[in-house]
Scaffold this motif. Structure first.
Motif, PDB file in Angstrom:
ATOM      1  N   HIS A 293       0.798  -1.219   0.000  1.00  0.00           N
ATOM      2  CA  HIS A 293       0.000   0.000   0.000  1.00  0.00           C
ATOM      3  C   HIS A 293       0.829   1.266   0.000  1.00  0.00           C
ATOM      4  O   HIS A 293       0.293   2.366  -0.019  1.00  0.00           O
ATOM      5  CB  HIS A 293      -0.933  -0.001   1.214  1.00  0.00           C
ATOM      6  N   GLY A 294       2.161   1.106   0.050  1.00  0.00           N
ATOM      7  CA  GLY A 294       3.026   2.270  -0.025  1.00  0.00           C
ATOM      8  C   GLY A 294       2.781   3.249   1.099  1.00  0.00           C
ATOM      9  O   GLY A 294       2.514   2.881   2.241  1.00  0.00           O
ATOM     10  N   CYS A 295       2.857   4.537   0.776  1.00  0.00           N
ATOM     11  CA  CYS A 295       2.654   5.587   1.778  1.00  0.00           C
ATOM     12  C   CYS A 295       1.231   5.498   2.318  1.00  0.00           C
ATOM     13  O   CYS A 295       0.263   5.578   1.569  1.00  0.00           O
ATOM     14  CB  CYS A 295       2.909   6.953   1.158  1.00  0.00           C
ATOM     15  N   THR A 296       1.100   5.355   3.627  1.00  0.00           N
ATOM     16  CA  THR A 296      -0.216   5.190   4.244  1.00  0.00           C
ATOM     17  C   THR A 296      -0.756   6.479   4.857  1.00  0.00           C
ATOM     18  O   THR A 296      -1.823   6.469   5.481  1.00  0.00           O
ATOM     19  CB  THR A 296      -0.176   4.108   5.342  1.00  0.00           C
ATOM     20  N   ALA A 297      -0.039   7.585   4.686  1.00  0.00           N
ATOM     21  CA  ALA A 297      -0.457   8.848   5.301  1.00  0.00           C
ATOM     22  C   ALA A 297      -1.872   9.229   4.873  1.00  0.00           C
ATOM     23  O   ALA A 297      -2.143   9.436   3.700  1.00  0.00           O
ATOM     24  CB  ALA A 297       0.512   9.960   4.909  1.00  0.00           C
ATOM     25  N   GLY A 298      -2.771   9.311   5.834  1.00  0.00           N
ATOM     26  CA  GLY A 298      -4.140   9.716   5.562  1.00  0.00           C
ATOM     27  C   GLY A 298      -4.989   8.669   4.884  1.00  0.00           C
ATOM     28  O   GLY A 298      -6.219   8.808   4.814  1.00  0.00           O
ATOM     29  N   ARG A 299      -4.367   7.608   4.385  1.00  0.00           N
ATOM     30  CA  ARG A 299      -5.077   6.534   3.690  1.00  0.00           C
ATOM     31  C   ARG A 299      -5.405   5.404   4.664  1.00  0.00           C
ATOM     32  O   ARG A 299      -6.523   4.914   4.706  1.00  0.00           O
ATOM     33  CB  ARG A 299      -4.232   5.989   2.532  1.00  0.00           C
TER      34      ARG A 299
END
Length: 383
Positions: A293-299
């Protein structure tokens, strides 16, 4: 659900030719998979959907790279009652089943054990990220009883002097190692957190091996993002070439250790593995997007500051709301910042046009820190 989780690990294992995956399943899966609390896949911080609560800004150390600039100042921390209300709000978000407590140093907060017990009562699996220096055997037993299933302890070098210099305390290494032993005695899952920077880069190989020898089930390899006190040592951040060197090394060392090593602020790891194994066609990419999922910031990640401010990530210093003004579940569902981060079509530059932007997306924290634009490309990417 368990079969899907196992499938994720097996796919990752095949990409890195992980020789000791069987040993990891034997030693750690019975602790690690429950700690993941049903989460499917691997993101930049391992668990795709989870809240992280910076329960205090206070700390007994003054680390040179601390993104929170932790210290002695108490900046309007949420009261015990307000923390309970926060936990009640988090409980309304169905995908959140673990709650990570960090700081500052969480163990300096006087009501920490009470808060852990309430979190357990509300159905959360508790995880703690700590410098480890305040964990005695008695403390370890108490937090296990309070529903703590995993403890992440920070180590920045196998060389005590280097770790102590980074942590600004002459006893930091010995105290952290004592904390590690106390956690291991309770049977709580041990995780090692490391921040890769120029100051310790040449020691990272030994540090991964030490993490494995200590019996850690997971190792998170952070990359220094120039925020907080890290701004003062921006020159120690990994550049594009060093970032590539680090991720290539991690893929190589993963073959021969039993600990799972994951990157933080380095989501290029997942497309790098796809390219490395020539699994970069549309069929494999679509499958891999369900796992990486890569960058999880805010996701999949929400970060709550001690005063109730809500950020997408510890490295994305943008306020999406404050829980004193609005419930966390409402902020999570309709904050404009979070909505933008969940739409990878809004990414700019090479991140926007990259075929891997769903499984990577670049580090949004680094993009913001270096360009001032949350949706700009991640300049550390070498893909």
């Amino acid at each position: 659900m368990l079969l899907k989780q196992i499938s994720c690990i097996l796919f990752f294992s095949s990409l890195v030719s992980w020789k000791k995956s069987g040993l990891w399943f034997l030693k750690h899966s019975f602790k690690s998979l429950p700690v993941a609390a049903g989460a499917i896949g691997m993101g930049c911080i391992g668990f795709p959907n989870h809240p992280v609560f910076e329960i205090t800004g206070r700390c007994n150390l003054s680390c040179i790279h601390c993104h929170t600039s932790g210290g002695s100042k108490n900046t309007y921390e949420l009261s015990t009652l307000e923390v309970r209300k926060l936990i009640d709000g988090l409980q309304k978000i169905p995908c959140f089943r673990i709650l990570v407590f960090t700081g500052g140093e969480p163990f300096v907060r006087e009501d920490f054990l009470e808060i852990l017990e309430y979190s357990k009562y509300r159905g959360f699996i508790n995880i703690i990220a700590t410098n480890g220096t305040l964990i005695t055997e008695g403390v370890a037993k108490a937090i296990k009883k309070a529903g703590v299933a995993g403890v992440a302890i920070s180590l920045d070098s196998t060389v005590p002097d280097i770790h102590n210099r980074i942590r600004q305390n002459k006893n930091a290494y010995s105290l952290a190692m004592a904390g590690i032993e106390a956690v291991k005695k309770t049977g709580i899952l041990l995780q090692i957190n490391t921040t890769a920077m120029e100051y310790n880069f040449d020691n990272l190989a030994d540090l991964v091996k030490l993490s494995d020898n200590l019996g850690s089930g997971i190792m998170l390899m952070y990359q220094l993002v120039p925020v907080g006190r890290g701004c003062a040592i921006k020159e120690a951040s990994l550049d594009l070439g060093t970032n590539e060197k680090l991720l290539k090394y991690l893929a190589e060392v993963q073959k021969s250790v039993s600990v799972i090593v994951e990157t933080v602020a380095g989501p290029q790891y997942w497309p790098f593995l796809m390219e490395k194994e020539s699994k970069n066609n549309t069929k494999y990419i679509k499958f891999a997007e369900k796992i990486f999922h890569g960058c999880t910031a805010g996701r999949g990640l929400v970060y709550i500051k001690p005063d109730g401010d809500v950020w997408p990530c510890p490295f994305v210093e943008l306020k999406a709301g404050n829980i004193r003004e609005r419930s966390i579940d409402l902020i999570w569902n309709d904050s404009e910042i979070f909505i933008d981060l969940r739409n990878r079509q809004k990414l700019k530059g090479k991140c926007g046009s990259c075929k891997y932007n769903v499984m990577c997306g670049g580090c949004r924290g680094r993009a913001l820190a270096l360009s001032g634009d949350l949706m700009e490309e991640d300049k550390s990417c070498f893909i």
